[in-house]
Design a protein around this motif. Structure first.
Motif, PDB file in Angstrom:
ATOM      1  N   ILE A  17      17.063  77.260  41.108  1.00 36.60           N
ATOM      2  CA  ILE A  17      17.855  77.023  39.897  1.00 36.60           C
ATOM      3  C   ILE A  17      17.123  77.580  38.678  1.00 36.60           C
ATOM      4  CG2 ILE A  17      18.820  75.227  38.377  1.00 36.60           C
ATOM      5  CD1 ILE A  17      20.298  75.235  40.967  1.00 36.60           C
ATOM      6  N   VAL A  18      15.832  77.317  38.599  1.00 40.35           N
ATOM      7  CA  VAL A  18      15.063  77.777  37.428  1.00 40.35           C
ATOM      8  C   VAL A  18      15.006  79.309  37.413  1.00 40.35           C
ATOM      9  CG1 VAL A  18      12.821  77.697  36.275  1.00 40.35           C
ATOM     10  CG2 VAL A  18      13.737  75.639  37.342  1.00 40.35           C
ATOM     11  N   GLN A  19      14.815  79.891  38.582  1.00 32.10           N
ATOM     12  CA  GLN A  19      14.795  81.363  38.639  1.00 32.10           C
ATOM     13  C   GLN A  19      16.143  81.921  38.185  1.00 32.10           C
ATOM     14  OE1 GLN A  19      12.876  83.700  41.204  1.00 32.10           O
ATOM     15  NE2 GLN A  19      11.043  82.450  41.278  1.00 32.10           N
ATOM     16  N   GLU A  20      17.201  81.296  38.655  1.00 33.07           N
ATOM     17  CA  GLU A  20      18.541  81.760  38.279  1.00 33.07           C
ATOM     18  C   GLU A  20      18.759  81.602  36.774  1.00 33.07           C
ATOM     19  OE1 GLU A  20      20.554  83.452  40.112  1.00 33.07           O
ATOM     20  OE2 GLU A  20      22.149  83.537  38.609  1.00 33.07           O
ATOM     21  N   THR A  21      18.175  80.535  36.220  1.00 38.30           N
ATOM     22  CA  THR A  21      18.283  80.325  34.766  1.00 38.30           C
ATOM     23  C   THR A  21      17.661  81.505  34.012  1.00 38.30           C
ATOM     24  OG1 THR A  21      18.107  77.947  35.101  1.00 38.30           O
ATOM     25  CG2 THR A  21      17.712  78.746  32.875  1.00 38.30           C
ATOM     26  N   PHE A  22      16.478  81.921  34.443  1.00 36.57           N
ATOM     27  CA  PHE A  22      15.823  83.046  33.768  1.00 36.57           C
ATOM     28  C   PHE A  22      16.585  84.354  34.000  1.00 36.57           C
ATOM     29  CE2 PHE A  22      11.941  80.271  33.973  1.00 36.57           C
ATOM     30  CZ  PHE A  22      11.815  80.145  32.606  1.00 36.57           C
ATOM     31  N   VAL A  23      17.149  84.487  35.187  1.00 34.35           N
ATOM     32  CA  VAL A  23      17.953  85.691  35.461  1.00 34.35           C
ATOM     33  C   VAL A  23      19.145  85.741  34.502  1.00 34.35           C
ATOM     34  CG1 VAL A  23      19.498  86.771  37.162  1.00 34.35           C
ATOM     35  CG2 VAL A  23      17.256  85.941  37.876  1.00 34.35           C
ATOM     36  N   ILE A  57      21.908  76.164  30.161  1.00 33.93           N
ATOM     37  CA  ILE A  57      22.107  77.022  31.350  1.00 33.93           C
ATOM     38  C   ILE A  57      21.551  76.320  32.588  1.00 33.93           C
ATOM     39  CG2 ILE A  57      21.493  79.221  32.437  1.00 33.93           C
ATOM     40  CD1 ILE A  57      21.298  80.424  29.592  1.00 33.93           C
ATOM     41  N   ALA A  58      20.325  75.822  32.465  1.00 36.11           N
ATOM     42  CA  ALA A  58      19.691  75.156  33.624  1.00 36.11           C
ATOM     43  C   ALA A  58      20.473  73.920  34.046  1.00 36.11           C
ATOM     44  CB  ALA A  58      18.254  74.783  33.271  1.00 36.11           C
ATOM     45  N   SER A  59      20.911  73.157  33.058  1.00 36.48           N
ATOM     46  CA  SER A  59      21.650  71.929  33.344  1.00 36.48           C
ATOM     47  C   SER A  59      22.966  72.238  34.057  1.00 36.48           C
ATOM     48  CB  SER A  59      21.903  71.190  32.026  1.00 36.48           C
ATOM     49  OG  SER A  59      22.784  70.133  32.219  1.00 36.48           O
ATOM     50  N   ASN A  60      23.679  73.243  33.566  1.00 43.08           N
ATOM     51  CA  ASN A  60      24.955  73.604  34.201  1.00 43.08           C
ATOM     52  C   ASN A  60      24.752  74.095  35.623  1.00 43.08           C
ATOM     53  OD1 ASN A  60      26.418  72.906  31.952  1.00 43.08           O
ATOM     54  ND2 ASN A  60      26.477  74.966  31.113  1.00 43.08           N
ATOM     55  N   LEU A  61      23.708  74.900  35.821  1.00 43.70           N
ATOM     56  CA  LEU A  61      23.438  75.395  37.173  1.00 43.70           C
ATOM     57  C   LEU A  61      23.080  74.244  38.109  1.00 43.70           C
ATOM     58  CD1 LEU A  61      21.341  78.614  36.364  1.00 43.70           C
ATOM     59  CD2 LEU A  61      23.560  78.552  37.494  1.00 43.70           C
ATOM     60  N   GLY A 116      23.335  68.952  21.889  1.00 44.26           N
ATOM     61  CA  GLY A 116      23.763  70.340  22.083  1.00 44.26           C
ATOM     62  C   GLY A 116      23.843  70.713  23.554  1.00 44.26           C
ATOM     63  N   ILE A 117      22.857  70.262  24.340  1.00 48.37           N
ATOM     64  CA  ILE A 117      22.818  70.614  25.764  1.00 48.37           C
ATOM     65  C   ILE A 117      23.982  69.970  26.515  1.00 48.37           C
ATOM     66  CG2 ILE A 117      21.494  70.293  27.907  1.00 48.37           C
ATOM     67  CD1 ILE A 117      18.945  70.429  26.068  1.00 48.37           C
ATOM     68  N   LEU A 118      24.193  68.689  26.242  1.00 52.85           N
ATOM     69  CA  LEU A 118      25.241  67.978  26.990  1.00 52.85           C
ATOM     70  C   LEU A 118      26.623  68.162  26.366  1.00 52.85           C
ATOM     71  CD1 LEU A 118      23.407  64.598  27.768  1.00 52.85           C
ATOM     72  CD2 LEU A 118      23.516  66.669  29.144  1.00 52.85           C
ATOM     73  N   ASN A 126      22.006  87.959  30.113  1.00 52.72           N
ATOM     74  CA  ASN A 126      22.932  87.629  29.015  1.00 52.72           C
ATOM     75  C   ASN A 126      22.212  87.421  27.691  1.00 52.72           C
ATOM     76  OD1 ASN A 126      25.342  87.390  30.782  1.00 52.72           O
ATOM     77  ND2 ASN A 126      24.144  85.734  31.659  1.00 52.72           N
ATOM     78  N   LYS A 127      21.115  88.116  27.513  1.00 50.80           N
ATOM     79  CA  LYS A 127      20.294  87.884  26.311  1.00 50.80           C
ATOM     80  C   LYS A 127      21.095  88.077  25.022  1.00 50.80           C
ATOM     81  CE  LYS A 127      18.194  92.522  26.457  1.00 50.80           C
ATOM     82  NZ  LYS A 127      18.598  93.031  27.780  1.00 50.80           N
TER      83      LYS A 127
END
Lengths: 198, 207
Positions: B63-69, B91-95, B173-175, B74-75
């Motif tokens: 999940i964390v790797q995918e977050t960085f990807v 992003i991490a939370s949604n994933l 903001g995150i939630l 999408n920078k």
């Protein structure tokens, strides 16, 4: 005016007896105007302290290297990525085809070993058959149904309204079925009926 | 000075002083070193967050790797109106939530079940005697188990506030829920934990 985060920090410090008078006043002021913090107690904040002290999990060494590999894989030339997709697509369809052929063959094998006539079984019995069986009419077999000649010998345990004597090869109607007219017994069976119980 | 042409040694020292927002801005301009610094800053906090949410470090790394990807790809979608930490945690939370829903691992993996893999993630601490370590480990196990039992909205809010130490504003903001809702969820989550963890020595709680 202090924030809610500051309020939590100062409340713990107050509980530990190390807060200035000025901050105590700020604390009380915040409590009066913030309905989210008004019920907050030092006891509740102990939970926060406990959670903050939990062991921090970290990824295994080499995380960055694995990420770089992932990013490199992502930036492969479009052609090679498409080929990978094509290979997967072909493999999926191939697996589906093999599965379908196997299913058809198994189905064919199962049905090719079925008797020519319909046999009343619990799984294949229709409502119409059940009704016929319950009323004893035609031994649960519908008029249009065919009975294979070896039905008696193969199903001697479950004969609809009689039993077969192995030693004599005679078929005997059971007492509770004696009202069934002989002409309603399937023709293939009639030759084997030698007597009706009294 | 062009961002791309900066000396790498100078880069390494200066990047550490940059804000997250400066780093992502620099990365948007093509500075890959800035992305490396982002990874360096966020890999541990994100891993801890996702691990506590999912309860499984093996899934968490993916999940964390995918977050960085996603950040890498999408920078340009990031805009300075929001804090970078809010964006990357979202992003991490949604994933993580998608993963939870998809595989329903919540039912099979307990946050407190320490498999052989998870032990690899624990920081070695040999400064105490074994008895004390066992005692601490059991209490920690109990706390993690109770966090795992919290209803999902409370659990997420408590993890973000009391484990990740984020501000209420960031969590809001995150939630994507109002500030008052976040505070309410955090406090209700804490209250549940407090009730359930009473069996842990009062003297411990009063330290």
């Amino acid at each position: 005016m202090i924030s809610c985060e500051d309020f939590e920090r100062y409340l713990l410090q107050l509980h530990q007896g190390r807060l200035t008078e000025e901050l105590k006043a700020a604390l009380e002021e915040h409590r009066k105007i913030c309905h989210c913090c008004e019920d907050l107690t030092p006891e509740l904040l102990k939970i926060r302290q406990r959670l903050l002290s939990l062991v921090r999990l970290e990824p295994r060494p080499g995380f960055e290297m694995r990420l770089v590999q992932k990013l490199q894989g992502m930036s492969q030339p479009l052609g090679s990525r498409n080929r990978t997709w094509e290979r997967r697509w072909v493999a999926n369809w191939l697996a589906f085809g093999v599965g379908a052929v196997a299913t058809v063959m198994i189905g064919f094998l199962i049905f090719s070993h079925q008797p020519a006539g319909n046999v009343n079984t619990s799984t294949s019995m229709t409502a119409e058959n059940k009704e016929a069986m319950n009323t004893g009419v035609n031994g649960g077999l519908l008029p249009q149904q065919q009975v294979s000649p070896d039905l008696l010998t193969r199903n001697r345990e479950n004969l609809p309204f009689g039993s077969l004597d192995d030693s004599t090869g005679e078929f005997h109607l059971t007492a509770d079925r004696d009202t069934v007219p002989v002409n309603q017994i399937p023709p293939e069976w009639q030759g084997q009926v030698v007597s009706q119980p009294k | 000075m062009s961002i791309k042409n900066r000396n790498s040694a100078e880069n390494a020292t200066s990047l550490k002083d940059w804000t997250d927002e400066d780093l992502i801005f620099s990365f948007q301009q093509g500075d890959v070193e800035a992305f490396n610094e982002i990874v360096n800053r966020y890999k541990n906090p994100l891993f801890n967050f996702v691990s506590r949410l999912l309860g499984d470090p093996m899934f968490s790394e993916d999940i964390v790797q995918e977050t960085f990807v996603r950040v890498y790809r999408n920078k340009h979608r990031y805009h300075r109106i929001a804090k970078f930490s809010t964006w990357i945690y979202t992003i991490a939370s949604n994933l993580a939530k998608t993963e939870l829903r998809r595989k329903k691992i919540k039912q099979f993996f307990s946050i407190s079940s320490k498999g052989t893999e998870e032990k690899d993630y624990d920081l070695p601490d040999r400064s105490h005697d074994i008895e004390r370590d066992v005692d601490r480990s059991m209490k920690q196990h109990a706390v993690l188990k109770e966090i795992d039992r919290l209803p999902s909205p409370f659990k997420e809010a408590v993890i973000l506030r009391d484990i990740q130490d984020l501000s209420y504003e960031e969590i809001s903001g995150i939630l994507d829920v109002p500030l008052g809702t976040v505070k309410s969820r955090v406090n209700r989550g804490r209250a549940r934990l407090q009730r359930r963890l009473r069996f842990i020595g009062r003297e411990e709680m009063n330290d």
